[in-house]
Design an enzyme around this catalytic site. Structure first.
Site, mmCIF file in Angstrom:
data_model
loop_
_atom_site.group_PDB
_atom_site.id
_atom_site.type_symbol
_atom_site.label_atom_id
_atom_site.label_comp_id
_atom_site.label_asym_id
_atom_site.label_seq_id
_atom_site.Cartn_x
_atom_site.Cartn_y
_atom_site.Cartn_z
ATOM 1 N N LYS A 257 -4.773 -11.061 -5.350
ATOM 2 C CA LYS A 257 -6.260 -11.398 -4.795
ATOM 3 C C LYS A 257 -7.326 -10.365 -5.237
ATOM 4 O O LYS A 257 -7.210 -9.279 -5.714
ATOM 5 C CB LYS A 257 -6.224 -11.197 -3.309
ATOM 6 C CG LYS A 257 -6.013 -9.887 -2.735
ATOM 7 C CD LYS A 257 -6.133 -9.769 -1.226
ATOM 8 C CE LYS A 257 -5.981 -8.404 -0.750
ATOM 9 N NZ LYS A 257 -6.227 -8.110 0.736
ATOM 10 N N LYS B 194 0.957 -1.312 -0.077
ATOM 11 C CA LYS B 194 0.006 0.071 -0.066
ATOM 12 C C LYS B 194 0.829 1.261 0.168
ATOM 13 O O LYS B 194 0.552 2.173 -0.689
ATOM 14 C CB LYS B 194 -1.037 0.026 1.046
ATOM 15 C CG LYS B 194 -2.185 -1.132 1.119
ATOM 16 C CD LYS B 194 -2.931 -1.028 2.129
ATOM 17 C CE LYS B 194 -4.135 -2.083 2.212
ATOM 18 N NZ LYS B 194 -5.075 -1.922 3.316
ATOM 19 N N LYS C 95 -11.296 -4.949 -2.991
ATOM 20 C CA LYS C 95 -12.180 -3.848 -3.113
ATOM 21 C C LYS C 95 -11.660 -2.851 -3.774
ATOM 22 O O LYS C 95 -12.117 -1.921 -4.260
ATOM 23 C CB LYS C 95 -12.740 -3.249 -1.817
ATOM 24 C CG LYS C 95 -13.112 -4.228 -0.533
ATOM 25 C CD LYS C 95 -13.563 -3.537 0.551
ATOM 26 C CE LYS C 95 -13.558 -4.231 1.762
ATOM 27 N NZ LYS C 95 -12.639 -4.225 2.677
HETATM 28 P P1 TYM Z 1 -10.737 -6.448 4.629
HETATM 29 O O1 TYM Z 1 -11.678 -5.465 5.009
HETATM 30 O O2 TYM Z 1 -9.665 -6.372 3.376
HETATM 31 O O3 TYM Z 1 -11.141 -7.952 4.404
HETATM 32 C C1 TYM Z 1 -12.292 -8.556 5.186
HETATM 33 C C2 TYM Z 1 -12.244 -10.011 5.189
HETATM 34 O O4 TYM Z 1 -12.430 -10.550 3.847
HETATM 35 C C3 TYM Z 1 -11.080 -11.385 3.727
HETATM 36 N N1 TYM Z 1 -10.681 -11.257 2.275
HETATM 37 C C4 TYM Z 1 -10.689 -12.278 1.516
HETATM 38 N N2 TYM Z 1 -10.789 -13.526 1.615
HETATM 39 C C5 TYM Z 1 -10.429 -14.275 0.517
HETATM 40 N N3 TYM Z 1 -10.249 -13.750 -0.978
HETATM 41 C C6 TYM Z 1 -10.125 -12.412 -0.923
HETATM 42 N N4 TYM Z 1 -9.798 -12.049 -2.372
HETATM 43 C C7 TYM Z 1 -10.191 -11.688 0.162
HETATM 44 N N5 TYM Z 1 -10.237 -10.182 0.264
HETATM 45 C C8 TYM Z 1 -10.661 -10.065 1.420
HETATM 46 C C9 TYM Z 1 -9.906 -10.896 4.544
HETATM 47 O O5 TYM Z 1 -9.063 -12.047 4.760
HETATM 48 C C10 TYM Z 1 -10.858 -10.392 5.697
HETATM 49 O O6 TYM Z 1 -10.998 -11.634 6.609
HETATM 50 N N6 TYM Z 1 -7.077 -5.747 8.065
HETATM 51 C C11 TYM Z 1 -8.380 -6.358 7.835
HETATM 52 C C12 TYM Z 1 -9.634 -5.866 8.830
HETATM 53 C C13 TYM Z 1 -9.418 -5.858 10.295
HETATM 54 C C14 TYM Z 1 -9.457 -7.026 11.067
HETATM 55 C C15 TYM Z 1 -9.282 -6.500 12.371
HETATM 56 C C16 TYM Z 1 -9.728 -8.467 10.809
HETATM 57 C C17 TYM Z 1 -9.101 -5.050 10.996
HETATM 58 N N7 TYM Z 1 -8.999 -5.284 12.333
HETATM 59 C C18 TYM Z 1 -9.177 -7.636 13.305
HETATM 60 C C19 TYM Z 1 -9.629 -9.164 11.750
HETATM 61 C C20 TYM Z 1 -9.516 -8.955 13.087
HETATM 62 C C21 TYM Z 1 -8.851 -6.064 6.478
HETATM 63 O O7 TYM Z 1 -8.421 -5.179 5.791
HETATM 64 O O8 TYM Z 1 -9.873 -6.665 6.039
#
Ligand code: TYM
Length: 336
Positions: free
Chosen positions: A198, A116, A201
């Site tokens: 991957k 990023k 969004k």
């Molecule tokens: P985020 O918002 O990017 O994604 C939310 C969840 O979706 C999963 N995910 C995917 N799984 C499979 N294939 C994909 N292409 C894919 N894209 C996203 C992510 O693994 C996630 O589980 N850092 C985290 C948010 C966060 C968080 C936390 C998660 C903040 N604090 C505490 C767990 C616990 C994030 O950016 O997720």
């Protein structure tokens, strides 16, 4: 702290755009499946979402949209707590304490930070570097035992475990060491336009990404134009056929059929028919979610009620953890 005999699950998603198919298969779908077994806290992490350039109006909208999607996917607010991160005092406070024991070099080596930061050039905010510490605080504030996430979050869970261990060793045993809960299949859905990366969004090419709220005609178009591979066999081969393998995984996760079953079903078939059937399966999966979403999103009062109830439940635990951590850190108790 949490006196319930059940173990605790915490997990979150960023309201940094529209949720996509990877978020569903890698995350939200599995959250629904653990609700009955664990005390569950599901966050909408708006404070994480501001670590990249954003518009406040879009963030507000995406926060409600994410909540309505959570509900439409089956997260029942009577059985779990759904909250906005900024509504709960304790996330950023605990992050500060954890940041003070977190080696700077470990943050600088985080893959997502490097990716990023590269995209932002000179304008990288310090919040982006600190992102994993805030995520560790999200998890440890609830003393979570398990964290259901997609594969891309593995490194963030590792650093959370390191920080929990370091805190316990520096002060005294306080935190559970949380386990990642990564699904066996569809843990990493890849972009339809670049199956080596991957699905995300924030993909600059929106055709790479099926959003959960995309209308059927758009889903059909995106899947029809998905990058495939040379040859014509419909079989799983992640290295040589990443495009077809990704579509097989999406089809399998959408339909409930195994990849092996689908490979047998499509022996001798062509990519055109296969893609059309993948689109049908995804549309069939998403249509009821979209209908429920439309109902929830009409009812802002209900959405606010869910957030209020979730924040109250979360805050109770957050205050207890924070008080304990502050005491251990040597802060004098606040005079009453
Ligand atoms: P985020 O918002 O990017 O994604 C939310 C969840 O979706 C999963 N995910 C995917 N799984 C499979 N294939 C994909 N292409 C894919 N894209 C996203 C992510 O693994 C996630 O589980 N850092 C985290 C948010 C966060 C968080 C936390 C998660 C903040 N604090 C505490 C767990 C616990 C994030 O950016 O997720």
């Amino acid at each position: 702290m949490n006196t319930s005999p059940r173990k605790t699950v915490l997990t979150c998603a960023q309201p940094s755009g529209k949720l996509q198919l990877g978020n569903y298969f890698g995350a939200v779908k599995n959250w629904v499946s653990v609700i009955e077994e664990y005390d569950c806290f599901f966050g909408i992490v708006d404070q994480h979402a501001i670590t990249m350039p954003y518009s406040p109006a879009d963030l507000r909208k995406a926060t409600y949209e994410t909540l309505a999607v959570y509900l439409a996917c089956g997260l029942d607010p009577e059985k779990c707590s759904i909250f906005a991160q900024s509504h709960v005092i304790g996330h950023t406070e605990l992050a500060w304490i954890l940041g003070c024991i977190c080696p700077l070099g470990q943050l600088e080596r985080m893959t997502q930070f490097k990716d990023k930061a590269k995209r932002q050039g000179q304008n990288v905010g310090a919040g982006l570097l600190y992102y994993p510490v805030l995520m560790a605080a999200d998890i440890l504030l609830y003393n979570a035992h398990a964290v259901p996430v997609g594969e891309d979050q593995k490194q963030h869970i590792e650093i959370t475990r390191d920080l929990a261990q370091k805190f316990n060793a520096t002060y005294s045993p306080t935190f559970n060491i949380p386990e990642p809960m990564i699904p066996q299949t569809a843990a990493r859905i890849r972009s339809l336009q670049d199956p080596t990366s991957k699905m995300s969004k924030s993909d600059p090419n929106p055709n790479g990404c099926v959003y959960l709220l995309d209308p059927p005609s758009v889903i059909r178009k995106k899947i029809a134009s998905a990058v495939t591979d040379s040859g014509c066999d419909i079989c799983r081969d992640d290295e040589n056929k990443p495009g077809i393998s990704n579509l097989l995984e999406i089809y399998s996760a959408s339909s409930g059929k195994s990849v092996a079953e689908l490979e047998a079903q499509y022996q001798g078939s062509n990519y055109g028919q296969f893609k059309s059937d993948v689109a049908d399966a995804v549309i069939a999966l998403l249509e009821p979610i979209q209908q429920r979403y439309a109902e929830y999103t009409e009812n802002k009062d209900y959405l606010n009620e869910v957030l209020k109830k979730g924040a109250e439940a979360a805050q109770k635990i957050a205050y207890k953890t924070l008080a304990k951590v502050y005491r251990k850190a040597g802060f004098v108790e606040r005079p009453r």
